[in-house]
Design a protein around this motif. Structure first.
Motif, PDB file in Angstrom:
ATOM      1  N   GLN A  12       4.048  -1.265 -21.093  1.00  0.00           N
ATOM      2  CA  GLN A  12       3.796  -2.258 -20.049  1.00  0.00           C
ATOM      3  C   GLN A  12       2.399  -2.071 -19.504  1.00  0.00           C
ATOM      4  O   GLN A  12       1.904  -0.952 -19.392  1.00  0.00           O
ATOM      5  CB  GLN A  12       4.812  -2.138 -18.922  1.00  0.00           C
ATOM      6  N   LEU A  13       1.763  -3.190 -19.190  1.00  0.00           N
ATOM      7  CA  LEU A  13       0.397  -3.198 -18.690  1.00  0.00           C
ATOM      8  C   LEU A  13       0.313  -4.197 -17.540  1.00  0.00           C
ATOM      9  O   LEU A  13       0.890  -5.280 -17.612  1.00  0.00           O
ATOM     10  CB  LEU A  13      -0.530  -3.627 -19.835  1.00  0.00           C
ATOM     11  N   SER A  14      -0.367  -3.819 -16.473  1.00  0.00           N
ATOM     12  CA  SER A  14      -0.581  -4.734 -15.362  1.00  0.00           C
ATOM     13  C   SER A  14      -2.012  -4.573 -14.871  1.00  0.00           C
ATOM     14  O   SER A  14      -2.513  -3.455 -14.780  1.00  0.00           O
ATOM     15  CB  SER A  14       0.393  -4.421 -14.217  1.00  0.00           C
ATOM     16  N   GLY A  15      -2.655  -5.684 -14.568  1.00  0.00           N
ATOM     17  CA  GLY A  15      -4.018  -5.620 -14.064  1.00  0.00           C
ATOM     18  C   GLY A  15      -4.324  -6.793 -13.156  1.00  0.00           C
ATOM     19  O   GLY A  15      -3.807  -7.892 -13.339  1.00  0.00           O
ATOM     20  N   LEU A  16      -5.152  -6.540 -12.144  1.00  0.00           N
ATOM     21  CA  LEU A  16      -5.588  -7.602 -11.234  1.00  0.00           C
ATOM     22  C   LEU A  16      -6.760  -7.087 -10.420  1.00  0.00           C
ATOM     23  O   LEU A  16      -6.764  -5.933  -9.990  1.00  0.00           O
ATOM     24  CB  LEU A  16      -4.449  -8.022 -10.296  1.00  0.00           C
ATOM     25  N   SER A  17      -7.732  -7.919 -10.231  1.00  0.00           N
ATOM     26  CA  SER A  17      -8.832  -7.663  -9.308  1.00  0.00           C
ATOM     27  C   SER A  17      -9.510  -6.314  -9.507  1.00  0.00           C
ATOM     28  O   SER A  17      -9.764  -5.588  -8.562  1.00  0.00           O
ATOM     29  CB  SER A  17      -8.318  -7.788  -7.873  1.00  0.00           C
ATOM     30  N   GLY A  18      -9.760  -5.961 -10.739  1.00  0.00           N
ATOM     31  CA  GLY A  18     -10.585  -4.791 -11.008  1.00  0.00           C
ATOM     32  C   GLY A  18      -9.884  -3.497 -11.343  1.00  0.00           C
ATOM     33  O   GLY A  18     -10.540  -2.497 -11.616  1.00  0.00           O
ATOM     34  N   GLN A  69       8.606   0.276 -13.971  1.00  0.00           N
ATOM     35  CA  GLN A  69       7.657  -0.835 -14.018  1.00  0.00           C
ATOM     36  C   GLN A  69       6.502  -0.564 -13.067  1.00  0.00           C
ATOM     37  O   GLN A  69       6.663   0.118 -12.047  1.00  0.00           O
ATOM     38  CB  GLN A  69       8.375  -2.130 -13.606  1.00  0.00           C
ATOM     39  N   VAL A  70       5.318  -1.094 -13.403  1.00  0.00           N
ATOM     40  CA  VAL A  70       4.153  -1.021 -12.529  1.00  0.00           C
ATOM     41  C   VAL A  70       3.610  -2.428 -12.301  1.00  0.00           C
ATOM     42  O   VAL A  70       3.798  -3.313 -13.132  1.00  0.00           O
ATOM     43  CB  VAL A  70       3.042  -0.117 -13.114  1.00  0.00           C
ATOM     44  N   ALA A  71       2.951  -2.633 -11.153  1.00  0.00           N
ATOM     45  CA  ALA A  71       2.341  -3.932 -10.850  1.00  0.00           C
ATOM     46  C   ALA A  71       1.071  -3.698 -10.053  1.00  0.00           C
ATOM     47  O   ALA A  71       1.060  -2.889  -9.120  1.00  0.00           O
ATOM     48  CB  ALA A  71       3.308  -4.813 -10.067  1.00  0.00           C
ATOM     49  N   CYS A  72       0.011  -4.409 -10.424  1.00  0.00           N
ATOM     50  CA  CYS A  72      -1.262  -4.317  -9.707  1.00  0.00           C
ATOM     51  C   CYS A  72      -1.436  -5.520  -8.802  1.00  0.00           C
ATOM     52  O   CYS A  72      -1.252  -6.661  -9.231  1.00  0.00           O
ATOM     53  CB  CYS A  72      -2.425  -4.274 -10.695  1.00  0.00           C
ATOM     54  N   GLY A  73      -1.788  -5.262  -7.559  1.00  0.00           N
ATOM     55  CA  GLY A  73      -2.158  -6.316  -6.629  1.00  0.00           C
ATOM     56  C   GLY A  73      -3.666  -6.355  -6.503  1.00  0.00           C
ATOM     57  O   GLY A  73      -4.382  -5.713  -7.270  1.00  0.00           O
ATOM     58  N   CYS A  74      -4.160  -7.071  -5.532  1.00  0.00           N
ATOM     59  CA  CYS A  74      -5.601  -7.224  -5.360  1.00  0.00           C
ATOM     60  C   CYS A  74      -6.279  -5.875  -5.123  1.00  0.00           C
ATOM     61  O   CYS A  74      -7.197  -5.517  -5.844  1.00  0.00           O
ATOM     62  CB  CYS A  74      -5.879  -8.190  -4.219  1.00  0.00           C
ATOM     63  N   LYS A  75      -5.831  -5.123  -4.142  1.00  0.00           N
ATOM     64  CA  LYS A  75      -6.384  -3.796  -3.849  1.00  0.00           C
ATOM     65  C   LYS A  75      -5.263  -2.809  -3.577  1.00  0.00           C
ATOM     66  O   LYS A  75      -5.409  -1.876  -2.792  1.00  0.00           O
ATOM     67  CB  LYS A  75      -7.336  -3.873  -2.653  1.00  0.00           C
ATOM     68  N   ASP A  85      13.962   2.392  -6.618  1.00  0.00           N
ATOM     69  CA  ASP A  85      13.114   2.636  -5.456  1.00  0.00           C
ATOM     70  C   ASP A  85      11.725   2.057  -5.705  1.00  0.00           C
ATOM     71  O   ASP A  85      11.247   2.000  -6.839  1.00  0.00           O
ATOM     72  CB  ASP A  85      12.989   4.132  -5.168  1.00  0.00           C
ATOM     73  N   VAL A  86      11.054   1.653  -4.633  1.00  0.00           N
ATOM     74  CA  VAL A  86       9.723   1.067  -4.720  1.00  0.00           C
ATOM     75  C   VAL A  86       8.721   1.977  -4.009  1.00  0.00           C
ATOM     76  O   VAL A  86       8.958   2.414  -2.885  1.00  0.00           O
ATOM     77  CB  VAL A  86       9.699  -0.340  -4.084  1.00  0.00           C
ATOM     78  N   TYR A  87       7.607   2.244  -4.681  1.00  0.00           N
ATOM     79  CA  TYR A  87       6.501   3.018  -4.127  1.00  0.00           C
ATOM     80  C   TYR A  87       5.254   2.151  -4.144  1.00  0.00           C
ATOM     81  O   TYR A  87       5.058   1.368  -5.077  1.00  0.00           O
ATOM     82  CB  TYR A  87       6.246   4.277  -4.966  1.00  0.00           C
ATOM     83  N   LYS A 120      13.130  -5.740 -10.260  1.00  0.00           N
ATOM     84  CA  LYS A 120      11.796  -6.049 -10.781  1.00  0.00           C
ATOM     85  C   LYS A 120      10.815  -6.139  -9.636  1.00  0.00           C
ATOM     86  O   LYS A 120      11.197  -6.433  -8.502  1.00  0.00           O
ATOM     87  CB  LYS A 120      11.790  -7.390 -11.529  1.00  0.00           C
ATOM     88  N   ILE A 121       9.539  -5.904  -9.964  1.00  0.00           N
ATOM     89  CA  ILE A 121       8.475  -6.019  -8.957  1.00  0.00           C
ATOM     90  C   ILE A 121       7.343  -6.885  -9.472  1.00  0.00           C
ATOM     91  O   ILE A 121       7.198  -7.113 -10.679  1.00  0.00           O
ATOM     92  CB  ILE A 121       7.913  -4.628  -8.573  1.00  0.00           C
ATOM     93  N   CYS A 122       6.535  -7.371  -8.546  1.00  0.00           N
ATOM     94  CA  CYS A 122       5.270  -8.007  -8.884  1.00  0.00           C
ATOM     95  C   CYS A 122       4.360  -7.801  -7.683  1.00  0.00           C
ATOM     96  O   CYS A 122       4.812  -7.410  -6.612  1.00  0.00           O
ATOM     97  CB  CYS A 122       5.437  -9.491  -9.210  1.00  0.00           C
ATOM     98  N   ALA A 123       3.093  -8.026  -7.859  1.00  0.00           N
ATOM     99  CA  ALA A 123       2.129  -7.876  -6.768  1.00  0.00           C
ATOM    100  C   ALA A 123       1.098  -8.974  -6.907  1.00  0.00           C
ATOM    101  O   ALA A 123       0.814  -9.432  -8.014  1.00  0.00           O
ATOM    102  CB  ALA A 123       1.474  -6.506  -6.814  1.00  0.00           C
ATOM    103  N   GLY A 124       0.543  -9.392  -5.808  1.00  0.00           N
ATOM    104  CA  GLY A 124      -0.444 -10.475  -5.851  1.00  0.00           C
ATOM    105  C   GLY A 124      -1.632 -10.192  -4.973  1.00  0.00           C
ATOM    106  O   GLY A 124      -1.866  -9.059  -4.572  1.00  0.00           O
TER     107      GLY A 124
END
Length: 125
Positions: A12-18, A69-75, A85-87, A120-124
């Protein structure tokens, strides 16, 4: 390069804003890119002059958190464990980490209280 992870396939790969996070088949988490707000954890070197991680580096071993699962948000970044559990970590200027509004940043993965059995998670932004 750490050769001990060469047979650990990325699932799994997640990327956003650098910044980008990669999760492997064995549950290890790697990251690269912008770490100015500790979105890649305080475990990585970060100074005001060089807040960037140029190549993927190990962030968390499976022995620390059993990551699903991992998720990238803006910062900021979000991690979901197999236990549901969510970290979160990184910038919390708008309460996006779920850690309350009195905390500006989380330098290490911090468990979000009163949130469990997440599927599931997501970030924005």
């Amino acid at each position: 390069r750490d050769e001990s992870y060469k047979d650990d396939r990325i699932v799994q790969l997640s990327g956003l804003s650098g910044h980008t996070m990669l999760l492997t088949e064995k549950g290890n988490c790697f990251g690269c890119g912008n770490n100015y707000n500790y979105q890649l954890t305080g475990a990585l070197p970060r100074t005001t002059d060089t807040p960037t991680v140029g190549t993927p580096r190990l962030l968390l071993k499976r022995s620390l958190l059993d990551i699903k699962q991992v998720a990238c948000g803006c910062k900021h970044s979000v991690i979901l464990t197999r236990d549901g559990d969510v970290y979160t970590m990184g910038l919390n200027s708008h309460g996006q980490l779920g850690l309350g509004e009195d905390r500006y940043e989380a330098h290490f993965p911090t468990m979000v209280e009163d949130v469990d059995n997440v599927a599931k998670i997501c970030a924005g932004k």
